[in-house]
Scaffold this active site. Structure first.
Site, short mmCIF file in Angstrom:
data_model
loop_
_atom_site.label_atom_id
_atom_site.label_comp_id
_atom_site.label_asym_id
_atom_site.label_seq_id
_atom_site.Cartn_x
_atom_site.Cartn_y
_atom_site.Cartn_z
N THR A 28 7.11 -48.62 -34.78
CA THR A 28 6.33 -47.57 -34.11
C THR A 28 5.29 -47.09 -35.13
OG1 THR A 28 7.71 -45.73 -34.88
CG2 THR A 28 8.41 -46.83 -32.86
N ILE A 37 11.81 -46.71 -43.12
CA ILE A 37 10.77 -45.69 -43.29
C ILE A 37 9.42 -46.36 -43.55
CG2 ILE A 37 10.08 -43.63 -44.56
CD1 ILE A 37 12.69 -43.45 -42.84
N LYS A 38 8.49 -46.04 -42.65
CA LYS A 38 7.15 -46.63 -42.76
C LYS A 38 6.29 -45.69 -43.59
CE LYS A 38 4.57 -49.27 -39.38
NZ LYS A 38 4.11 -49.26 -37.98
N ILE A 39 5.71 -46.28 -44.64
CA ILE A 39 4.93 -45.50 -45.61
C ILE A 39 3.55 -46.13 -45.75
CG2 ILE A 39 4.84 -44.82 -48.06
CD1 ILE A 39 7.40 -43.76 -47.30
#
Ligand code: E4P
Length: 212
Positions: A25, A80-82
């Site tokens: 997402t 976790i998208k960073i």
């Protein structure tokens, strides 16, 4: 190659849950759903038993780490998208050391992909469609990253993102990408070929002549 679906839409995910290995997402996709982020992410994790990427909004390292820990507490499958910034890579290093998986997003060069790998990212997301949009070679970037990672045996997985059409999907597989994250409509298109439809029509027509 693993296939992820690139959406925050629950109906699309439910329809493709039998096929996909994970979900990505981003804030824009989440905004389309007009529902609380946490609720969406928790529901996705119930539908797909694989990595589910949830993106942080903060831009400072400590903000990203705090948000990342909070999101990771929702479900074991959360990644976790960073964003690919220097502060972001510090956050990736911290989260990785704490056993939290990360997906480095908004990657547009092989150097950025190497930095992400050096910091221990689980996944790196090069955006091929957005590069094509500005006349650059999106899939060429995947080839470069593949070569860099193979030279040094980085364990970071290449997750091809910003996929716009079935050819991106095919090229991802030809280049040995680990994963492609694909929008719902492109996944649907990947099943189709006009000669398959024509072939079915012809078989059914000929079948009418078979004595019963
Ligand atoms: C990837 O993780 C992103 O969510 C996505 O692929 C971005 O695609 P877009 O360039 O079509 O917005």
């Amino acid at each position: 190659m693993k296939l992820f679906i690139d959406t925050a839409n629950i109906s699309e995910i439910r329809d493709m849950a039998w096929l996909v290995d994970g979900v990505t997402t981003n804030p824009s996709l989440v905004a389309k759903e007009s529902r609380p982020f946490r609720d969406i992410i928790a529901e996705i994790c119930e539908l797909v038993d694989g990595p589910v990427s949830a993106e942080v909004i903060g831009l400072k390292t400590d903000e990203m780490v705090a948000e990342g820990k909070e999101l990771a507490s929702i479900h074991d499958n959360i990644v976790i998208k960073i964003p690919m910034t220097e502060s972001g890579m510090k956050a990736v290093q911290i989260l990785t050391n704490e056993g939290i998986r990360t997906n480095v997003t908004l990657v547009f060069s092989a150097n950025q992909a190497m930095m992400a790998a050096k910091c221990g990212a689980t996944f790196v997301s090069p955006f091929v469609g957005r590069l094509d949009d500005i006349g650059a070679d999106g899939m060429g970037l995947i080839a470069e990253i593949r070569e860099c990672y193979e030279n040094y045996v980085f364990p970071t997985e290449i997750l091809v993102a910003s996929v716009r059409h079935p050819r991106h999907l095919l090229d991802s597989a030809l280049m040995g990408a680990d994963i492609a994250t694909v929008p719902y409509d492109v996944l649907k298109k990947a099943f189709n070929h006009p000669l398959t439809d024509l072939g079915i029509q012809r078989f059914l027509k000929d079948w009418e002549g078979v004595p019963r």
